[in-house]
Design a protein around this motif. Sequence first.
Motif, PDB file in Angstrom:
ATOM      1  N   ARG A 183       0.823  -1.195   0.000  1.00 26.56           N
ATOM      2  CA  ARG A 183       0.000   0.000   0.000  1.00 26.56           C
ATOM      3  C   ARG A 183       0.872   1.265   0.000  1.00 26.56           C
ATOM      4  N   GLY A 184       0.615   2.148  -0.988  1.00 22.67           N
ATOM      5  CA  GLY A 184       1.354   3.406  -1.077  1.00 22.67           C
ATOM      6  C   GLY A 184       2.680   3.295  -1.803  1.00 22.67           C
ATOM      7  N   SER A 185       2.973   2.148  -2.411  1.00 23.58           N
ATOM      8  CA  SER A 185       4.272   1.951  -3.070  1.00 23.58           C
ATOM      9  C   SER A 185       4.330   2.697  -4.405  1.00 23.58           C
ATOM     10  N   LYS A 186       5.552   2.756  -4.949  1.00 26.12           N
ATOM     11  CA  LYS A 186       5.772   3.417  -6.232  1.00 26.12           C
ATOM     12  C   LYS A 186       5.033   2.687  -7.352  1.00 26.12           C
ATOM     13  N   GLU A 187       4.951   1.368  -7.251  1.00 30.17           N
ATOM     14  CA  GLU A 187       4.257   0.589  -8.276  1.00 30.17           C
ATOM     15  C   GLU A 187       2.761   0.939  -8.303  1.00 30.17           C
ATOM     16  N   GLN A 188       2.153   1.075  -7.124  1.00 31.70           N
ATOM     17  CA  GLN A 188       0.750   1.460  -7.067  1.00 31.70           C
ATOM     18  C   GLN A 188       0.552   2.872  -7.641  1.00 31.70           C
ATOM     19  N   ARG A 189       1.455   3.767  -7.288  1.00 26.39           N
ATOM     20  CA  ARG A 189       1.381   5.135  -7.817  1.00 26.39           C
ATOM     21  C   ARG A 189       1.484   5.118  -9.345  1.00 26.39           C
ATOM     22  N   LEU A 190       2.413   4.298  -9.865  1.00 30.06           N
ATOM     23  CA  LEU A 190       2.584   4.198 -11.313  1.00 30.06           C
ATOM     24  C   LEU A 190       1.321   3.647 -11.982  1.00 30.06           C
ATOM     25  N   LEU A 191       0.739   2.590 -11.429  1.00 28.35           N
ATOM     26  CA  LEU A 191      -0.472   2.004 -12.003  1.00 28.35           C
ATOM     27  C   LEU A 191      -1.641   2.999 -11.994  1.00 28.35           C
ATOM     28  N   LEU A 192      -1.809   3.691 -10.877  1.00 25.17           N
ATOM     29  CA  LEU A 192      -2.887   4.686 -10.812  1.00 25.17           C
ATOM     30  C   LEU A 192      -2.624   5.852 -11.765  1.00 25.17           C
ATOM     31  N   SER A 193      -1.371   6.274 -11.873  1.00 25.14           N
ATOM     32  CA  SER A 193      -1.027   7.358 -12.801  1.00 25.14           C
ATOM     33  C   SER A 193      -1.321   6.945 -14.235  1.00 25.14           C
TER      34      SER A 193
END
Length: 161
Positions: A100-110
């Motif tokens: 939760r809150g990782s760079k991978e999640q940020r990338l996917l949401l972006s």
Amino acid sequence: MADEVIRWVLMSDRKKLARLPLRGWGIRRRLLIWGLSLFGIALTAVVVASYFYTLKQIEEDAAELQAEIASVTADRIHAFVRRKIERFSDIGAAVSLYERGSKEQRLLLSLLVKKDGSFTDASIIDARGMEALKVSDRRVYFPSDLSDQSKSAKFNKAIKG
């Protein structure tokens, strides 16, 4: 005097001759006028009836066309929404694979927000209602911008299913 008698006879014969065709023409004329009048009345009735029939057909065809267009449009909207839900579900499944809150999640949401114009903001909220990550195509969010969503109507509706 004999000249006058001959003229009078000729004149009266001319009148008789002149009258004879007029009498026959009078009956013909009346029959022709009567026949043309009946034909004109019948033609007028046919034109008026066909006008109203055509008007009714045009209205029915227009209503049928509008119903068909509405049906096709509804199908397109349904397919569009279904694709968006599938895309969002796929991203949700992919996001759940990472911390939760990782760079991978940020990338996917972006990627979701940037590639799909129907999403302008996306956030990941934990079970307590706290935002763990928030992404927008118009704004940059910092960790201080994350908020508590536990009392929002959207979060409560999502928790209830």
